[in-house]
Scaffold this active site. Structure first.
Site, PDB file in Angstrom:
ATOM      1  N   LYS A  14       1.996  -9.672   1.342  1.00  0.00           N
ATOM      2  CA  LYS A  14       0.731  -8.991   1.679  1.00  0.00           C
ATOM      3  C   LYS A  14      -0.123  -8.727   0.438  1.00  0.00           C
ATOM      4  CE  LYS A  14       2.797  -5.497   3.892  1.00  0.00           C
ATOM      5  NZ  LYS A  14       4.232  -5.842   3.915  1.00  0.00           N
ATOM      6  N   ARG A  89       1.462   1.120  10.164  1.00  0.00           N
ATOM      7  CA  ARG A  89       2.855   0.717  10.250  1.00  0.00           C
ATOM      8  C   ARG A  89       3.528   1.312  11.475  1.00  0.00           C
ATOM      9  NH1 ARG A  89       3.532  -0.171   4.365  1.00  0.00           N
ATOM     10  NH2 ARG A  89       5.564  -1.018   3.876  1.00  0.00           N
ATOM     11  N   ARG A 123      10.865 -10.054  -7.308  1.00  0.00           N
ATOM     12  CA  ARG A 123       9.542  -9.423  -7.409  1.00  0.00           C
ATOM     13  C   ARG A 123       9.442  -8.464  -8.588  1.00  0.00           C
ATOM     14  NH1 ARG A 123       6.319  -6.576  -2.602  1.00  0.00           N
ATOM     15  NH2 ARG A 123       8.096  -5.196  -2.332  1.00  0.00           N
ATOM     16  N   ARG A 156      10.362  -2.539  -8.552  1.00  0.00           N
ATOM     17  CA  ARG A 156      10.176  -1.293  -7.790  1.00  0.00           C
ATOM     18  C   ARG A 156      11.517  -0.702  -7.360  1.00  0.00           C
ATOM     19  NH1 ARG A 156       5.757  -2.878  -3.337  1.00  0.00           N
ATOM     20  NH2 ARG A 156       7.158  -1.567  -2.139  1.00  0.00           N
ATOM     21  N   ARG A 167      14.169  -1.000   4.819  1.00  0.00           N
ATOM     22  CA  ARG A 167      12.749  -1.290   5.082  1.00  0.00           C
ATOM     23  C   ARG A 167      12.596  -2.397   6.126  1.00  0.00           C
ATOM     24  NH1 ARG A 167      10.908  -2.723  -0.500  1.00  0.00           N
ATOM     25  NH2 ARG A 167       8.796  -2.873   0.289  1.00  0.00           N
TER      26      ARG A 167
HETATM   27  P1  AMP Z   1       4.611  -1.106   0.501  1.00  0.00           P
HETATM   28  O1  AMP Z   1       4.137  -1.212  -0.896  1.00  0.00           O
HETATM   29  O2  AMP Z   1       3.543  -1.417   1.515  1.00  0.00           O
HETATM   30  O3  AMP Z   1       5.879  -1.900   0.758  1.00  0.00           O
HETATM   31  O4  AMP Z   1       4.978   0.437   0.755  1.00  0.00           O
HETATM   32  C1  AMP Z   1       5.988   1.063  -0.006  1.00  0.00           C
HETATM   33  C2  AMP Z   1       6.439   2.342   0.683  1.00  0.00           C
HETATM   34  O5  AMP Z   1       5.316   3.250   0.806  1.00  0.00           O
HETATM   35  C3  AMP Z   1       6.962   2.195   2.098  1.00  0.00           C
HETATM   36  O6  AMP Z   1       8.323   1.793   2.126  1.00  0.00           O
HETATM   37  C4  AMP Z   1       6.744   3.602   2.641  1.00  0.00           C
HETATM   38  O7  AMP Z   1       7.710   4.499   2.116  1.00  0.00           O
HETATM   39  C5  AMP Z   1       5.405   3.979   2.023  1.00  0.00           C
HETATM   40  N1  AMP Z   1       4.283   3.559   2.898  1.00  0.00           N
HETATM   41  C6  AMP Z   1       3.331   2.636   2.618  1.00  0.00           C
HETATM   42  N2  AMP Z   1       2.482   2.482   3.652  1.00  0.00           N
HETATM   43  C7  AMP Z   1       2.906   3.337   4.617  1.00  0.00           C
HETATM   44  C8  AMP Z   1       2.462   3.633   5.939  1.00  0.00           C
HETATM   45  N3  AMP Z   1       1.405   3.014   6.484  1.00  0.00           N
HETATM   46  N4  AMP Z   1       3.140   4.584   6.638  1.00  0.00           N
HETATM   47  C9  AMP Z   1       4.189   5.218   6.105  1.00  0.00           C
HETATM   48  N5  AMP Z   1       4.688   4.965   4.886  1.00  0.00           N
HETATM   49  C10 AMP Z   1       4.056   4.043   4.130  1.00  0.00           C
END
Ligand code: AMP
Length: 211
Positions: A14, A89, A123, A156, A167
């Protein structure tokens, strides 16, 4: 107006595709994950709250996330559109978004669990500007250094294997149902994110969205 959502499992790409799409459409990339990471770095109240959930690979509560996105979408740079990456999400987040604005395209990034696990092990992300690289298929020019800003590249915390499994399970349970939610609205297109060449995936996405 291009109000775009990218939906895909963790490590579907993404963030990588968004970096190209914002150049094409000249609209902002809004990544809730990046916003939370930034808030954590600055130790704001939202950042401290989010950390409790993120480190475990869990979702931050809807209430906190929706408020953050609502504020961001009210900024003037979102008038011509935006690319939402990592939001919504949950169905509750999608319903809240419907009350804020209309969505023109939902791009579902189809990717197998095998590819996700392969990618996650490679990554690396820039601590300073958030740019994403991959040790295998998108290596930086200099090891450990961001091509774009010279910042330090790191893995990360939530890319640890235990967190990734969590996840992926959360994606299947809470986020995948969003695809049906948007299918009913007739705005969904699918792109093959198993393709290891990001520029080709980006072309496929642009083919769906149009000029
Ligand atoms: P990402 O970088 O999109 O993989 O997001 C990393 C982490 O941020 C996720 O595993 C969640 O803990 C939190 N997070 C990001 N976007 C959301 C969302 N829309 N709703 C809830 N938690 C989020």
């Amino acid at each position: 107006m291009k109000n775009i959502i990218l939906v895909g499992a963790p490590n579907a790409g993404k963030g990588t595709y968004s970096a190209s799409l914002i150049k094409k459409y000249k609209i902002p990339h809004i990544s809730t994950g990046d916003m939370f990471r930034e808030a954590m770095k600055k130790q704001t109240p939202v950042g401290l709250e989010a950390k409790k959930y993120m480190d475990e690979g869990n979702l931050v509560p809807d209430e906190v996330t929706i408020k953050l996105v609502k504020e961001r979408l009210s900024q003037p740079d979102c008038k011509k559109g935006f690319i939402l990456d990592g939001f919504p999400r949950t169905i509750a987040q999608a319903e809240a978004l419907d009350n804020i604005t209309d969505i023109t395209n939902v791009i579902v990034l189809d990717v197998s669990e095998e590819v996700v696990l392969q990618r996650v092990s490679g990554r690396i992300q820039c601590r300073k500007c958030g740019a994403i690289f991959n040790k295998t298929n998108i290596p930086p020019k200099k090891e450990g250094i961001c091509d774009k800003c010279g910042g330090e590249l790191y893995t990360r915390d939530d890319d640890k294997p235990e967190s990734v499994k969590e996840r992926l399970a959360i994606f299947a349970k809470q986020t995948a149902p969003l695809i049906d939610y948007y299918e009913e609205k007739g705005v969904v297109g699918h792109a093959d994110a198993n393709n290891p060449h990001p520029p080709e995936v980006v072309e496929e996405i642009i083919g769906i969205i149009g000029d």
